[in-house]
Design a protein around this motif. Structure first.
Motif, PDB file in Angstrom:
ATOM      1  N   GLU A  82       0.819  -1.220   0.000  1.00  0.00           N
ATOM      2  CA  GLU A  82       0.000   0.000   0.000  1.00  0.00           C
ATOM      3  C   GLU A  82       0.843   1.256   0.000  1.00  0.00           C
ATOM      4  N   SER A  83       2.125   1.107   0.314  1.00  0.00           N
ATOM      5  CA  SER A  83       2.990   2.282   0.358  1.00  0.00           C
ATOM      6  C   SER A  83       4.428   1.872   0.055  1.00  0.00           C
ATOM      7  N   ALA A  84       5.259   2.875  -0.177  1.00  0.00           N
ATOM      8  CA  ALA A  84       6.682   2.645  -0.438  1.00  0.00           C
ATOM      9  C   ALA A  84       7.496   2.762   0.847  1.00  0.00           C
ATOM     10  N   TYR A  85       6.820   2.600   1.983  1.00  0.00           N
ATOM     11  CA  TYR A  85       7.481   2.803   3.277  1.00  0.00           C
ATOM     12  C   TYR A  85       7.429   1.532   4.125  1.00  0.00           C
ATOM     13  N   ILE A  86       8.369   1.461   5.052  1.00  0.00           N
ATOM     14  CA  ILE A  86       8.503   0.335   5.966  1.00  0.00           C
ATOM     15  C   ILE A  86       8.300   0.825   7.393  1.00  0.00           C
ATOM     16  N   ARG A  87       7.457   0.115   8.141  1.00  0.00           N
ATOM     17  CA  ARG A  87       7.343   0.352   9.579  1.00  0.00           C
ATOM     18  C   ARG A  87       8.464  -0.428  10.263  1.00  0.00           C
ATOM     19  N   GLN A  88       9.392   0.296  10.853  1.00  0.00           N
ATOM     20  CA  GLN A  88      10.626  -0.314  11.358  1.00  0.00           C
ATOM     21  C   GLN A  88      10.783  -0.148  12.862  1.00  0.00           C
ATOM     22  N   GLU A  89      11.370  -1.151  13.483  1.00  0.00           N
ATOM     23  CA  GLU A  89      11.813  -1.058  14.873  1.00  0.00           C
ATOM     24  C   GLU A  89      13.295  -1.424  14.920  1.00  0.00           C
ATOM     25  N   SER A  90      14.093  -0.589  15.571  1.00  0.00           N
ATOM     26  CA  SER A  90      15.519  -0.842  15.760  1.00  0.00           C
ATOM     27  C   SER A  90      15.781  -1.039  17.246  1.00  0.00           C
ATOM     28  N   ILE A  91      16.420  -2.157  17.589  1.00  0.00           N
ATOM     29  CA  ILE A  91      16.644  -2.492  18.997  1.00  0.00           C
ATOM     30  C   ILE A  91      18.118  -2.824  19.210  1.00  0.00           C
ATOM     31  N   LYS A  92      18.732  -2.156  20.165  1.00  0.00           N
ATOM     32  CA  LYS A  92      20.141  -2.405  20.465  1.00  0.00           C
ATOM     33  C   LYS A  92      20.273  -3.659  21.342  1.00  0.00           C
ATOM     34  N   ALA A  93      21.294  -4.461  21.026  1.00  0.00           N
ATOM     35  CA  ALA A  93      21.588  -5.660  21.809  1.00  0.00           C
ATOM     36  C   ALA A  93      23.009  -5.551  22.346  1.00  0.00           C
ATOM     37  N   ASP A  94      23.189  -5.895  23.607  1.00  0.00           N
ATOM     38  CA  ASP A  94      24.494  -5.741  24.250  1.00  0.00           C
ATOM     39  C   ASP A  94      25.476  -6.845  23.886  1.00  0.00           C
ATOM     40  N   ASN A  95      24.948  -8.014  23.487  1.00  0.00           N
ATOM     41  CA  ASN A  95      25.843  -9.138  23.239  1.00  0.00           C
ATOM     42  C   ASN A  95      25.131 -10.204  22.405  1.00  0.00           C
ATOM     43  N   LEU A  96      25.819 -11.314  22.184  1.00  0.00           N
ATOM     44  CA  LEU A  96      25.310 -12.381  21.326  1.00  0.00           C
ATOM     45  C   LEU A  96      24.049 -13.030  21.913  1.00  0.00           C
ATOM     46  N   ASP A  97      24.030 -13.235  23.233  1.00  0.00           N
ATOM     47  CA  ASP A  97      22.856 -13.834  23.861  1.00  0.00           C
ATOM     48  C   ASP A  97      21.609 -12.999  23.594  1.00  0.00           C
ATOM     49  N   GLU A  98      21.761 -11.689  23.721  1.00  0.00           N
ATOM     50  CA  GLU A  98      20.600 -10.818  23.553  1.00  0.00           C
ATOM     51  C   GLU A  98      20.144 -10.755  22.109  1.00  0.00           C
ATOM     52  N   ILE A  99      21.066 -10.720  21.159  1.00  0.00           N
ATOM     53  CA  ILE A  99      20.634 -10.622  19.758  1.00  0.00           C
ATOM     54  C   ILE A  99      19.951 -11.905  19.303  1.00  0.00           C
ATOM     55  N   PHE A 100      20.417 -13.056  19.798  1.00  0.00           N
ATOM     56  CA  PHE A 100      19.743 -14.305  19.440  1.00  0.00           C
ATOM     57  C   PHE A 100      18.356 -14.376  20.076  1.00  0.00           C
ATOM     58  N   ARG A 101      18.215 -13.862  21.281  1.00  0.00           N
ATOM     59  CA  ARG A 101      16.898 -13.811  21.914  1.00  0.00           C
ATOM     60  C   ARG A 101      15.953 -12.912  21.116  1.00  0.00           C
ATOM     61  N   LEU A 102      16.469 -11.780  20.637  1.00  0.00           N
ATOM     62  CA  LEU A 102      15.652 -10.861  19.843  1.00  0.00           C
ATOM     63  C   LEU A 102      15.212 -11.493  18.527  1.00  0.00           C
ATOM     64  N   PHE A 103      16.109 -12.262  17.889  1.00  0.00           N
ATOM     65  CA  PHE A 103      15.724 -12.957  16.668  1.00  0.00           C
ATOM     66  C   PHE A 103      14.588 -13.952  16.956  1.00  0.00           C
ATOM     67  N   ASP A 104      14.696 -14.679  18.057  1.00  0.00           N
ATOM     68  CA  ASP A 104      13.638 -15.626  18.430  1.00  0.00           C
ATOM     69  C   ASP A 104      12.308 -14.915  18.635  1.00  0.00           C
TER      70      ASP A 104
ATOM     71  N   LYS B 140      34.954  -8.209  21.884  1.00  0.00           N
ATOM     72  CA  LYS B 140      35.401  -9.430  22.540  1.00  0.00           C
ATOM     73  C   LYS B 140      34.751  -9.552  23.918  1.00  0.00           C
ATOM     74  N   GLY B 141      34.975 -10.709  24.543  1.00  0.00           N
ATOM     75  CA  GLY B 141      34.513 -10.908  25.917  1.00  0.00           C
ATOM     76  C   GLY B 141      33.017 -10.774  26.069  1.00  0.00           C
ATOM     77  N   LYS B 142      32.589 -10.052  27.116  1.00  0.00           N
ATOM     78  CA  LYS B 142      31.164  -9.927  27.417  1.00  0.00           C
ATOM     79  C   LYS B 142      30.407  -9.122  26.365  1.00  0.00           C
ATOM     80  N   ASP B 143      31.140  -8.333  25.557  1.00  0.00           N
ATOM     81  CA  ASP B 143      30.497  -7.500  24.538  1.00  0.00           C
ATOM     82  C   ASP B 143      30.443  -8.170  23.165  1.00  0.00           C
ATOM     83  N   ILE B 144      30.928  -9.398  23.056  1.00  0.00           N
ATOM     84  CA  ILE B 144      30.928 -10.045  21.747  1.00  0.00           C
ATOM     85  C   ILE B 144      29.500 -10.186  21.227  1.00  0.00           C
TER      86      ILE B 144
END
Length: 438
Positions: free
Chosen positions: A182-204, A221-225
């Motif tokens: 219906e439009s040339a636009y996307i309804r978007q949400e951007s969410i920051k993830a602190d590490n790998l655990d959080e980004i995989f949870r967000l994908f789920d 590296k480390g806790k921020d990977i």
């Protein structure tokens, strides 16, 4: 003296650079003569793949096969020649309320290339690959005959060609379905993830969204990977749009597109500058979560806004390395890959993580399998071959595979599915490299 059709040619990564014969014709008779007159032929679209896949001894350039044949506006079906670009399809279809079902991260690839690579996008987990929406195509085989391939007619050729990297023949034209918008636009949400655990949870948590993708800081590296930003989106309905976007919701204003005027010096791109860029990119989003509406070009094709951006990597060029790790081993595999990259110092501006859905078993040459895929750009340097070997070993350890459309260095053991295409006439430099590595 060399014939005037022998020239230097390379793909988007500017690596490798070869000197080969390249021809472009729009007459089926002349294309047939070219195929029959050479032992090794490969088709090339717009040259926007990254490695050596569309390079060969004798290259047929499809740029003159650039005509639209029909557009069924009632059912959203387009038929066009194989050299037509996705950008040209969008120019025609979006104002009519249609969009591509599947699109990669650039709109400057050809329809023939989209089929040969069986391209995927940010929505594979929801809508699969490009081939899911191709109803038929016309293919010139090694005898110079043009045959129609579909799920019902010449089905073996249809499925061998999908993801077959051009090794079954030259795609002349194709017919494919589009999706309603219906439009040339996307309804978007951007969410920051602190590490790998959080980004995989967000994908789920985001599997119900049609489009999901994450940018990852690959030098942490480390806790921020795995520090990253997830972007998820849906095509916006007209009633959702802010007032300023409702006047012409299917038409975008022309944008200024800067151009990189020259190849950057080699010293500009290094581990420090990549680290600084990644930090700034992560910090530019001040809030944990941002909701907004953006045009489809910004969402799907952020790099297309800069002409010749590949020159940033210098004259030596770059490779894009993309792999997929099976879903059940995704987090463990990605952690090991990111640790290896961070320790190597070969950082990537572009580090994109996506989720793949189930593999279509009929499309046996297609790259995606159910799991997580990571795409990275690496500048070509003396240390890169060792890094690629390390990454190949990790991908093999976790039962993954690499994407042939991006490949220019990887081991044959990861690319054996290419051998499912039986080819005697259509041969690429990539195909020969993989076979010779055995």
């Amino acid at each position: 003296m060399k014939p005037n059709f022998v020239q230097k040619v390379t793909n988007w990564g500017n690596f490798p650079v070869v000197e080969k014969e390249m021809r472009s014709e729009d007459s089926l008779g002349k294309i047939k003569n070219f195929v029959l007159g050479n032992n090794e032929v490969i088709a090339r679209g717009n040259g926007r793949c990254y490695g050596d896949a569309s390079l060969g001894e004798h290259i047929f350039l499809t740029k003159k096969l650039n005509k639209f044949i029909s557009f069924d506006r009632l059912n959203g079906v387009i038929e066009c020649e194989s050299g037509v670009l996705l950008s040209e399809v969008l120019e025609v279809s979006v104002p009519q309320g249609y969009f591509l079902y599947v699109t990669p991260g650039t709109k400057f690839i050809s329809i023939g290339g989209a089929i040969a690579s069986d391209v995927h996008g940010k929505n594979h987990h929801a809508e699969g690959c490009f081939s899911e929406y191709v109803t038929e195509f016309k293919l010139m085989n090694e005898n110079g005959e043009v045959i129609t391939c579909s799920r019902e007619e010449n089905a073996d050729k249809f499925w061998a060609t999908v993801g077959g990297m051009g090794l079954t023949g030259i795609i002349i034209s194709a017919k494919f379905k589009l999706k309603n918008i219906e439009s040339a636009y996307i309804r978007q949400e951007s969410i920051k993830a602190d590490n790998l655990d959080e980004i995989f949870r967000l994908f789920d948590e985001s599997e119900s969204w049609t489009y999901t993708v994450a940018w990852i800081d690959c030098l942490q590296k480390g806790k921020d990977i795995g520090r990253s930003i997830l972007m998820r989106g849906e095509h916006a309905f007209q009633h959702e749009l802010p007032q300023k976007m409702t006047k012409n919701p299917l038409r975008l204003k022309e944008k200024f597109k800067p151009t990189v005027p020259f190849y950057f010096p080699n010293f500009v791109l290094n581990a420090l500058t990549v680290k600084i860029f990644n930090l700034l990119y992560y910090k530019k989003q001040a809030k944990k979560e941002v909701k907004n509406f953006i045009d489809y070009e910004t969402f799907f094709y952020p790099l297309d806004v800069i002409n010749d951006w590949n020159k940033i990597y210098g004259k030596s060029g770059f490779i894009q390395y993309q792999m997929v790790i099976p879903k059940e081993k995704g987090k463990e595999g990605m952690k090991k890959i990111l640790e290896t990259i961070a320790n190597s110092g070969n950082g990537s501006f572009l580090a994109v993580l996506k989720l793949f859905g189930k593999h279509n078993p009929q499309a046996y040459n297609s790259f995606p399998m159910e799991g997580y895929t990571l795409a990275l750009d690496f500048k070509v340097n003396s240390k890169l071959k060792k890094l690629v070997e390390q990454l190949d070993n990790i991908v093999q350890e976790f039962g993954g595979r690499i994407y042939l459309t991006k490949d220019s260095m990887s081991k044959s053991s990861l690319t054996n599915y290419l051998k499912n295409v039986q080819s005697s006439k259509f041969v690429s430099l990539q195909h020969k490299r993989i076979l010779n590595n055995n």
